[in-house]
Scaffold this active site. Structure first.
Site, short mmCIF file in Angstrom:
data_model
loop_
_atom_site.label_atom_id
_atom_site.label_comp_id
_atom_site.label_asym_id
_atom_site.label_seq_id
_atom_site.Cartn_x
_atom_site.Cartn_y
_atom_site.Cartn_z
N ASP A 38 0.86 -1.19 0.00
CA ASP A 38 0.00 0.00 0.00
C ASP A 38 0.89 1.23 0.00
O ASP A 38 1.89 1.27 0.73
CB ASP A 38 -0.91 -0.02 1.25
CG ASP A 38 -2.12 0.87 1.11
OD1 ASP A 38 -1.92 2.09 0.90
OD2 ASP A 38 -3.26 0.38 1.22
N SER A 121 -16.32 -3.37 -9.47
CA SER A 121 -17.29 -2.43 -8.92
C SER A 121 -18.60 -2.43 -9.69
O SER A 121 -18.62 -2.70 -10.91
CB SER A 121 -16.69 -1.02 -8.99
OG SER A 121 -17.66 -0.05 -8.71
N TYR A 145 -13.30 5.65 -14.10
CA TYR A 145 -13.20 4.65 -13.02
C TYR A 145 -13.89 3.36 -13.44
O TYR A 145 -13.32 2.27 -13.33
CB TYR A 145 -13.83 5.23 -11.74
CG TYR A 145 -13.94 4.27 -10.58
CD1 TYR A 145 -12.85 3.98 -9.77
CD2 TYR A 145 -15.17 3.65 -10.28
CE1 TYR A 145 -12.97 3.10 -8.69
CE2 TYR A 145 -15.30 2.78 -9.21
CZ TYR A 145 -14.19 2.51 -8.42
OH TYR A 145 -14.32 1.64 -7.36
N ILE A 188 -22.94 6.62 4.01
CA ILE A 188 -23.26 6.18 5.38
C ILE A 188 -22.28 6.78 6.38
O ILE A 188 -22.69 7.32 7.42
CB ILE A 188 -23.28 4.63 5.47
CG1 ILE A 188 -24.48 4.11 4.66
CG2 ILE A 188 -23.33 4.16 6.92
CD1 ILE A 188 -24.74 2.63 4.75
N ARG A 211 -29.70 2.69 -3.42
CA ARG A 211 -28.45 1.94 -3.46
C ARG A 211 -28.61 0.61 -2.73
O ARG A 211 -29.49 0.44 -1.90
CB ARG A 211 -27.32 2.73 -2.76
CG ARG A 211 -26.90 4.02 -3.46
CD ARG A 211 -26.22 3.76 -4.78
NE ARG A 211 -25.69 4.97 -5.39
CZ ARG A 211 -26.39 5.79 -6.17
NH1 ARG A 211 -27.66 5.55 -6.44
NH2 ARG A 211 -25.82 6.86 -6.70
P1 NAD Z 1 -9.62 2.66 0.19
O1 NAD Z 1 -9.23 3.95 -0.42
O2 NAD Z 1 -9.88 2.63 1.65
O3 NAD Z 1 -8.53 1.54 -0.14
C1 NAD Z 1 -7.72 1.60 -1.29
C2 NAD Z 1 -6.28 1.44 -0.82
O4 NAD Z 1 -5.42 1.43 -1.99
C3 NAD Z 1 -5.79 2.59 0.07
O5 NAD Z 1 -5.25 2.08 1.27
C4 NAD Z 1 -4.73 3.30 -0.76
O6 NAD Z 1 -3.69 3.84 0.04
C5 NAD Z 1 -4.25 2.18 -1.68
N1 NAD Z 1 -3.66 2.67 -2.94
C6 NAD Z 1 -4.18 3.60 -3.78
N2 NAD Z 1 -3.35 3.79 -4.81
C7 NAD Z 1 -2.28 2.98 -4.61
C8 NAD Z 1 -1.08 2.74 -5.33
N3 NAD Z 1 -0.79 3.39 -6.46
N4 NAD Z 1 -0.20 1.83 -4.83
C9 NAD Z 1 -0.46 1.16 -3.67
N5 NAD Z 1 -1.59 1.35 -2.97
C10 NAD Z 1 -2.48 2.25 -3.43
O7 NAD Z 1 -10.90 2.14 -0.61
P2 NAD Z 1 -11.83 0.86 -0.38
O8 NAD Z 1 -13.20 1.36 -0.27
O9 NAD Z 1 -11.26 -0.01 0.67
O10 NAD Z 1 -11.71 0.15 -1.82
C11 NAD Z 1 -11.05 -1.09 -2.01
C12 NAD Z 1 -11.34 -1.56 -3.42
O11 NAD Z 1 -12.73 -1.79 -3.57
C13 NAD Z 1 -10.95 -0.57 -4.52
O12 NAD Z 1 -10.41 -1.29 -5.60
C14 NAD Z 1 -12.28 0.05 -4.90
O13 NAD Z 1 -12.27 0.53 -6.22
C15 NAD Z 1 -13.22 -1.11 -4.72
N6 NAD Z 1 -14.62 -0.74 -4.50
C16 NAD Z 1 -15.00 -0.12 -3.34
C17 NAD Z 1 -16.36 0.18 -3.13
C18 NAD Z 1 -16.84 0.83 -1.87
O14 NAD Z 1 -18.06 1.04 -1.75
N7 NAD Z 1 -15.98 1.16 -0.90
C19 NAD Z 1 -17.30 -0.15 -4.11
C20 NAD Z 1 -16.88 -0.77 -5.28
C21 NAD Z 1 -15.54 -1.09 -5.45
C1 UD1 Z 2 -20.14 4.05 -4.56
C2 UD1 Z 2 -18.64 3.94 -4.34
C3 UD1 Z 2 -17.93 3.72 -5.63
C4 UD1 Z 2 -18.47 2.46 -6.25
C5 UD1 Z 2 -19.98 2.57 -6.42
C6 UD1 Z 2 -20.51 1.23 -6.85
C7 UD1 Z 2 -18.09 5.17 -2.35
C8 UD1 Z 2 -17.56 6.44 -1.83
N1 UD1 Z 2 -18.17 5.13 -3.70
O1 UD1 Z 2 -20.48 5.24 -5.31
O2 UD1 Z 2 -16.54 3.52 -5.39
O3 UD1 Z 2 -17.90 2.24 -7.51
O4 UD1 Z 2 -20.59 2.89 -5.17
O5 UD1 Z 2 -21.87 1.12 -6.65
O6 UD1 Z 2 -18.40 4.25 -1.64
N2 UD1 Z 2 -25.15 11.29 -1.06
C9 UD1 Z 2 -25.94 12.20 -0.36
N3 UD1 Z 2 -25.34 12.93 0.61
C10 UD1 Z 2 -24.01 12.79 0.95
C11 UD1 Z 2 -23.22 11.85 0.24
C12 UD1 Z 2 -23.83 11.12 -0.78
O7 UD1 Z 2 -27.13 12.35 -0.62
O8 UD1 Z 2 -23.55 13.49 1.87
C13 UD1 Z 2 -25.79 10.49 -2.13
C14 UD1 Z 2 -25.08 10.59 -3.47
O9 UD1 Z 2 -25.53 11.69 -4.22
C15 UD1 Z 2 -25.47 9.26 -4.11
C16 UD1 Z 2 -25.62 8.31 -2.91
O10 UD1 Z 2 -25.73 9.12 -1.76
O11 UD1 Z 2 -26.73 9.38 -4.75
C17 UD1 Z 2 -24.45 7.35 -2.73
O12 UD1 Z 2 -23.24 8.11 -2.79
P1 UD1 Z 2 -21.82 7.48 -2.39
O13 UD1 Z 2 -21.89 6.88 -1.04
O14 UD1 Z 2 -20.80 8.53 -2.63
O15 UD1 Z 2 -21.65 6.25 -3.39
P2 UD1 Z 2 -21.82 6.07 -4.96
O16 UD1 Z 2 -21.75 7.36 -5.65
O17 UD1 Z 2 -23.01 5.20 -5.16
#
Ligand code: NAD
Ligand code: UD1
Length: 312
Positions: A38, A121, A145, A188, A211
């Site tokens: 990381d 994703s 993305y 959330i 969602r």
């Molecule tokens: P996060 O940002 O907490 O974790 C991503 C990690 O990758 C971080 O610790 C960051 O430091 C590391 N990173 C970024 N660029 C890097 C690089 N160049 N080299 C090494 N490390 C690097 O995000 P997360 O929510 O834990 O996401 C994890 C995975 O899940 C990601 O691939 C994200 O696209 C995918 N994803 C997340 C969600 C969500 O709702 N959180 C939804 C769909 C997909």
């Molecule tokens: C999320 C993920 C993205 C993933 C995608 C897949 C995060 C941050 N992003 O995007 O990586 O690819 O799901 O489904 O988890 N909203 C509000 N008020 C706020 C913040 C958000 O109303 O303060 C609304 C946004 O406009 C959106 C919804 O909540 O309609 C969800 O937003 P967010 O949690 O950012 O996630 P996504 O955009 O769905």
């Protein structure tokens, strides 16, 4: 929570200092030799379990990747630029992290004969043409993305067909849980932070958008199932199968926190997906995956345990 057993492996978790990756590491340490790669651009060393080895480095660096993957049996690839807006502003640079580094990692896995589980994703579906979306629903990403995630998702499945590489891609929907942090951390954690601070919950647009929110503990279990399944070369939706509107979510957060904060509306997000929801029957059938943490329970636990959660 019981996880499917994985033991005596040498495992790399890229992005293991981040939100999802650090929970995955917690489930693997003890029984396995776990490395984390990381660059700490989004993650923090505080979230990396003390029994894991943290390699601070960039997945784009080929030497770093080779060192990190030497001798591994299993790779979970979570590292990514997760800020969708950043990929819109810098498609070429972010492609280097989200696609090229992932492809280089598949090459390392091929050399090491390692299995790979990749974080894909729901963004691959863009504005879904049908609901709920299945893994065969048309993929039409609405951001770089989504394109980057989709391209890696397809490469992984192609690597299985061309080179017999056991790769599985998991299309996460909206993941939530402890340790979600930073400015791109999801609605959330934003609502909970606002409620804790006694501030209004900011609903973007009319709040009728929906969602499918899945708890990080379930996402970890999906990863462990993907690490042992015979159904390689496949993509799976990882979600609950239930949808909730953002207004309903705001109400749920208000009830769980028991604070009298108002809900205010802000302009809708440009390009926001109106509805997102998964058909999870493929994951149920082939991985034996079923989400087990309901949204109300998940939010209540976040309220009780705080944003850092409890390390089990
Ligand atoms: P996060 O940002 O907490 O974790 C991503 C990690 O990758 C971080 O610790 C960051 O430091 C590391 N990173 C970024 N660029 C890097 C690089 N160049 N080299 C090494 N490390 C690097 O995000 P997360 O929510 O834990 O996401 C994890 C995975 O899940 C990601 O691939 C994200 O696209 C995918 N994803 C997340 C969600 C969500 O709702 N959180 C939804 C769909 C997909
Ligand atoms: C999320 C993920 C993205 C993933 C995608 C897949 C995060 C941050 N992003 O995007 O990586 O690819 O799901 O489904 O988890 N909203 C509000 N008020 C706020 C913040 C958000 O109303 O303060 C609304 C946004 O406009 C959106 C919804 O909540 O309609 C969800 O937003 P967010 O949690 O950012 O996630 P996504 O955009 O769905």
């Amino acid at each position: 929570m019981e996880f499917p057993p994985i033991r005596d492996r040498t495992i790399l978790v890229t992005g293991g200092a981040g939100f999802i990756g650090s929970h995955l590491v917690d489930a693997l340490v003890g029984a396995n030799d776990v490395r984390v790669l990381d660059d700490l651009s989004g993650g923090t060393p505080r979230h990396v379990h003390e029994d894991a080895t943290l390699l601070e480095g960039d997945v784009r660096n080929r030497d770093t990747l080779e060192d990190a993957t030497r001798g591994v049996d299993l790779i979970f690839h979570e590292a990514a630029v997760v800020d969708v807006t950043e990929t819109v502003e810098r498609p070429l640079e972010t492609n280097g992290v989200n696609l090229e580094a992932g492809l280089a990692l598949l090459e390392c896995a091929r050399r090491e004969d390692a299995r790979v589980v990749l974080a894909s994703s729901a963004a691959v579906y863009g504005h879904p043409v049908e609901l709920p979306v299945t893994e065969t629903t048309v993929t039409e990403p609405a951001s770089p993305y989504g394109v980057q995630k989709l391209a890696l998702d397809e490469y992984a499945r192609l690597y299985e067909r061309l080179y017999d590489l056991p790769a599985v891609t998991l299309r996460y929907f909206n993941v939530y849980g402890p340790r979600q942090r930073g400015p791109y951390s999801g609605v959330i954690s934003t609502f909970l932070e606002q409620a804790r601070a006694g501030e209004a919950l900011t609903v973007e647009g009319d709040g009728e958008q929906t969602r499918d929110f899945v708890h990080v503990e379930d996402v970890v279990r999906a990863n462990l199932l993907a690490a042992t399944t015979d159904h390689v070369g496949q993509a799976f939706n990882v979600a609950t199968g239930d949808r909730l509107s953002i207004l309903e979510l705001a109400e749920t957060v208000r009830e769980a926190t028991d604070v009298e904060v108002p809900i205010v509306h802000r302009p809708p997000r440009q390009g926001d997906v109106r509805h997102s929801g998964a058909d999870v029957s493929k994951a149920r059938r082939k991985l034996g995956f079923e989400a087990s943490v309901g949204l109300e329970t998940g939010i209540r636990r976040l309220v009780e345990e705080g944003p850092g959660g409890r390390r089990s």
